[in-house]
Scaffold this motif. Sequence first.
Motif, PDB file in Angstrom:
ATOM      1  N   ALA A   1      16.124  13.940   6.998  1.00 26.65           N
ATOM      2  CA  ALA A   1      16.943  13.252   5.992  1.00 26.65           C
ATOM      3  C   ALA A   1      18.290  12.843   6.573  1.00 26.65           C
ATOM      4  CB  ALA A   1      17.144  14.158   4.779  1.00 26.65           C
ATOM      5  N   GLU A   2      18.868  13.716   7.386  1.00 21.79           N
ATOM      6  CA  GLU A   2      20.162  13.413   8.005  1.00 21.79           C
ATOM      7  C   GLU A   2      20.047  12.230   8.971  1.00 21.79           C
ATOM      8  OE1 GLU A   2      23.655  15.776  10.486  1.00 21.79           O
ATOM      9  OE2 GLU A   2      21.646  16.603  10.365  1.00 21.79           O
ATOM     10  N   ALA A   3      18.974  12.214   9.765  1.00 23.05           N
ATOM     11  CA  ALA A   3      18.776  11.117  10.712  1.00 23.05           C
ATOM     12  C   ALA A   3      18.574   9.797   9.982  1.00 23.05           C
ATOM     13  CB  ALA A   3      17.580  11.412  11.617  1.00 23.05           C
ATOM     14  N   VAL A   4      17.821   9.820   8.895  1.00 21.63           N
ATOM     15  CA  VAL A   4      17.599   8.610   8.096  1.00 21.63           C
ATOM     16  C   VAL A   4      18.904   8.106   7.513  1.00 21.63           C
ATOM     17  CG1 VAL A   4      16.544   7.768   5.951  1.00 21.63           C
ATOM     18  CG2 VAL A   4      15.186   9.126   7.556  1.00 21.63           C
ATOM     19  N   ARG A   5      19.716   9.019   7.019  1.00 19.21           N
ATOM     20  CA  ARG A   5      20.984   8.651   6.397  1.00 19.21           C
ATOM     21  C   ARG A   5      21.954   8.026   7.405  1.00 19.21           C
ATOM     22  NH1 ARG A   5      21.501  13.037   4.086  1.00 19.21           N
ATOM     23  NH2 ARG A   5      22.821  14.134   5.568  1.00 19.21           N
TER      24      ARG A   5
ATOM     25  N   TYR B   1      21.150   6.592  10.424  1.00 17.29           N
ATOM     26  CA  TYR B   1      20.637   5.499  11.251  1.00 17.29           C
ATOM     27  C   TYR B   1      21.259   4.173  10.813  1.00 17.29           C
ATOM     28  CZ  TYR B   1      17.272   2.924  14.100  1.00 17.29           C
ATOM     29  OH  TYR B   1      16.694   2.117  15.042  1.00 17.29           O
ATOM     30  N   GLY B   2      21.559   3.326  11.760  1.00 18.49           N
ATOM     31  CA  GLY B   2      22.288   2.091  11.471  1.00 18.49           C
ATOM     32  C   GLY B   2      21.553   1.113  10.573  1.00 18.49           C
ATOM     33  N   LEU B   3      20.235   1.081  10.638  1.00 18.57           N
ATOM     34  CA  LEU B   3      19.438   0.159   9.837  1.00 18.57           C
ATOM     35  C   LEU B   3      18.682   0.924   8.756  1.00 18.57           C
ATOM     36  CD1 LEU B   3      17.945  -1.983  12.742  1.00 18.57           C
ATOM     37  CD2 LEU B   3      19.983  -2.482  11.371  1.00 18.57           C
ATOM     38  N   ARG B   4      18.313   0.209   7.682  1.00 21.61           N
ATOM     39  CA  ARG B   4      17.562   0.873   6.608  1.00 21.61           C
ATOM     40  C   ARG B   4      16.164   1.253   7.063  1.00 21.61           C
ATOM     41  NH1 ARG B   4      17.108  -2.165   1.265  1.00 21.61           N
ATOM     42  NH2 ARG B   4      16.178  -0.161   0.701  1.00 21.61           N
TER      43      ARG B   4
ATOM     44  N   GLU C   1       9.914   7.022  15.880  1.00 19.07           N
ATOM     45  CA  GLU C   1      10.455   7.758  17.019  1.00 19.07           C
ATOM     46  C   GLU C   1      11.754   8.471  16.655  1.00 19.07           C
ATOM     47  OE1 GLU C   1       9.305   4.710  17.103  1.00 19.07           O
ATOM     48  OE2 GLU C   1       7.528   4.994  18.382  1.00 19.07           O
ATOM     49  N   VAL C   2      12.575   7.849  15.805  1.00 23.34           N
ATOM     50  CA  VAL C   2      13.828   8.470  15.369  1.00 23.34           C
ATOM     51  C   VAL C   2      13.523   9.682  14.481  1.00 23.34           C
ATOM     52  CG1 VAL C   2      15.927   8.125  13.999  1.00 23.34           C
ATOM     53  CG2 VAL C   2      15.122   6.326  15.547  1.00 23.34           C
ATOM     54  N   VAL C   3      12.537   9.533  13.613  1.00 22.08           N
ATOM     55  CA  VAL C   3      12.136  10.620  12.720  1.00 22.08           C
ATOM     56  C   VAL C   3      11.621  11.814  13.537  1.00 22.08           C
ATOM     57  CG1 VAL C   3      10.483  11.311  10.941  1.00 22.08           C
ATOM     58  CG2 VAL C   3      11.619   9.090  10.796  1.00 22.08           C
ATOM     59  N   LEU C   4      10.750  11.543  14.516  1.00 20.90           N
ATOM     60  CA  LEU C   4      10.197  12.622  15.337  1.00 20.90           C
ATOM     61  C   LEU C   4      11.276  13.304  16.165  1.00 20.90           C
ATOM     62  CD1 LEU C   4       6.892  10.903  16.552  1.00 20.90           C
ATOM     63  CD2 LEU C   4       7.120  12.715  14.839  1.00 20.90           C
ATOM     64  N   SER C   5      12.210  12.515  16.686  1.00 15.76           N
ATOM     65  CA  SER C   5      13.301  13.089  17.472  1.00 15.76           C
ATOM     66  C   SER C   5      14.155  14.015  16.617  1.00 15.76           C
ATOM     67  CB  SER C   5      14.153  11.961  18.063  1.00 15.76           C
ATOM     68  OG  SER C   5      15.248  12.487  18.783  1.00 15.76           O
ATOM     69  N   ALA C   6      14.439  13.603  15.385  1.00 14.17           N
ATOM     70  CA  ALA C   6      15.240  14.429  14.481  1.00 14.17           C
ATOM     71  C   ALA C   6      14.511  15.730  14.155  1.00 14.17           C
ATOM     72  CB  ALA C   6      15.537  13.656  13.196  1.00 14.17           C
ATOM     73  N   ALA C   7      13.215  15.638  13.932  1.00 16.20           N
ATOM     74  CA  ALA C   7      12.434  16.837  13.624  1.00 16.20           C
ATOM     75  C   ALA C   7      12.404  17.790  14.817  1.00 16.20           C
ATOM     76  CB  ALA C   7      11.022  16.443  13.218  1.00 16.20           C
ATOM     77  N   ALA C   8      12.272  17.234  16.025  1.00 15.05           N
ATOM     78  CA  ALA C   8      12.189  18.064  17.230  1.00 15.05           C
ATOM     79  C   ALA C   8      13.489  18.809  17.515  1.00 15.05           C
ATOM     80  CB  ALA C   8      11.810  17.199  18.429  1.00 15.05           C
ATOM     81  N   LYS C   9      14.601  18.318  16.994  1.00 17.57           N
ATOM     82  CA  LYS C   9      15.889  18.987  17.226  1.00 17.57           C
ATOM     83  C   LYS C   9      15.928  20.378  16.609  1.00 17.57           C
ATOM     84  CE  LYS C   9      18.825  14.890  17.698  1.00 17.57           C
ATOM     85  NZ  LYS C   9      19.931  14.105  17.106  1.00 17.57           N
ATOM     86  N   VAL C  10      15.156  20.568  15.546  1.00 19.35           N
ATOM     87  CA  VAL C  10      15.182  21.868  14.892  1.00 19.35           C
ATOM     88  C   VAL C  10      13.895  22.658  15.117  1.00 19.35           C
ATOM     89  CG1 VAL C  10      16.818  21.187  13.127  1.00 19.35           C
ATOM     90  CG2 VAL C  10      14.386  20.874  12.700  1.00 19.35           C
ATOM     91  N   ASP C  11      12.958  22.089  15.864  1.00 18.38           N
ATOM     92  CA  ASP C  11      11.742  22.808  16.209  1.00 18.38           C
ATOM     93  C   ASP C  11      11.298  22.339  17.579  1.00 18.38           C
ATOM     94  OD1 ASP C  11       9.251  23.889  16.595  1.00 18.38           O
ATOM     95  OD2 ASP C  11       8.664  23.733  14.505  1.00 18.38           O
ATOM     96  N   HIS C  12      11.629  23.129  18.603  1.00 21.74           N
ATOM     97  CA  HIS C  12      11.400  22.685  19.973  1.00 21.74           C
ATOM     98  C   HIS C  12       9.982  22.952  20.458  1.00 21.74           C
ATOM     99  CE1 HIS C  12      15.595  22.111  19.678  1.00 21.74           C
ATOM    100  NE2 HIS C  12      15.887  23.393  19.725  1.00 21.74           N
ATOM    101  N   SER C  13       9.129  23.414  19.563  1.00 19.66           N
ATOM    102  CA  SER C  13       7.712  23.573  19.923  1.00 19.66           C
ATOM    103  C   SER C  13       6.934  22.299  19.655  1.00 19.66           C
ATOM    104  CB  SER C  13       7.086  24.716  19.107  1.00 19.66           C
ATOM    105  OG  SER C  13       7.003  24.358  17.731  1.00 19.66           O
TER     106      SER C  13
END
Length: 349
Positions: free
Chosen positions: A12-16, A18-21, A26-38
Motif C-alpha cells: 500500500a505504501e509503495a502504491v501511494r 509511486y509517481g504514476l497511478r 515489479e514495483v508491487v513485488l519489490s515492495a513486498a520483498a522488502k518485508v519478506d526476504h524469503s
Amino acid sequence: MSPEPTLTASIAEAVREYGLRRVPLEVVLSAAAKVDHSAAVSVHWRRRVLTAITSLADEGVIDLPKTRTDRRADPPLPAYVTRRGAPSAQTETRASIVWHADLGWAALGDERGEWSASERACLALVNAWLPRRRGVVVPIRERSLEITGDDKALESWLFGSLFRPERLSLELLECEPCWPPVHRQILGDSGTWLLVENYTTYVSLSRRAAELSFDGQVIWGSGNQVSTRLRTLAASGERPNSCRYFGDIDAGGFRIARSAWQCVSDLGFEDLRPAYGLYGLALEHGRTTPSGRSPRMSGETVIWAQEWLGGPLGEPSLAIARSGARVVQENVGVEVLAATGLADWFGDR
C-alpha cells in the motif's frame, strides 16, 4: 489465506508513493520483498502477494485490471495495479494508537511521522501483544506467529531499524533466537566466505580448499535455506570481508542465488559475488540435462542474473536455465577440482 498486515502495508505504501497511478507489478513485488526476504524461494510467495493485492482492492485502495495478467508463474498476478483517484478513508487518516509504556520511543516516532506504513503496522501488532506478556521465553518463530500470524515476520525485521538499540529487542518480546546449525569448514581468518548450494559439492570443495591452504570459510548454503544460514551467522556477530557464491545453473539455482544476494544486502555484508571460475568449470565440464521442473524465471530474476553473472558466463548460463535444462554443480567434482588452484575458482569475469 488471510492477508498479512506488514506485507499488505508495504505494498500500500509503495502504491501511494509511486509517481504514476498505474503501478507495475515489479514495483508491487519489490515492495513486498522488502518485508519478506524469503520471496525468491518461498513456495507460496505469489499467492501471499495476490492475497495482499486482493485485500487492498477490497478496501478501495487500488483497482485491478480485468485482463492484463502476469502468467510467468502460478498463481497469475495482475500485470499492474491502479491507485484510486481519491484516497480511501483508510489511507487519508491513520488510526490512532494508544502506545504501551515500553514503546514510548515508537509513540514519539509516530508523532513525528518517522515510521513507514509497514513499520507502523509491525509496531501496532507488537503494541497490541505487549499487555499479554506471560514471562515465558519462547523461540522467535513461535513468538512471531503469536504476534503477527506469520512465523517468519519478526526474523525479517530483526536486522532492520526497528531492532536498533533502545527499540525492539528479543528480551522485550520474550523470545530467543533459534537458528539451525551452519555446516562449514573454517580454514582461516581472512574473512572470505564461499557459499555452496549443495552439500556434496560443499564437501568436495572443502577438502580441496584445505589442500590449497584456503584461508577463509567454505559454508553449505543448504539450498532454499541459505538466507536462514546467513542470518544465523549474522546473529552471532560474524561478518565476511568478501562473499562468493556457487550454485546450480538452472532456474531454481538462480532463484536461490538471488535470495542469498538479497539477504547479504539486507544484512549489510559485502556484496555477494559469483565464484566466476567455479561457474565456468561447471559450464566447461558439465552435462546439460532436463531439470524436470518448471523452467519459469520471473523477469526480475532474469534481469538480476544477467547483471550478477554477466560476461561470457551470463548468456550461456541463462540460456540453459530458461530452456528448462540444468547443469548441476556436482559436475565440478573431486577429479575436476584436483586440477585447479584457488585462482581458478574465484577468477573475475
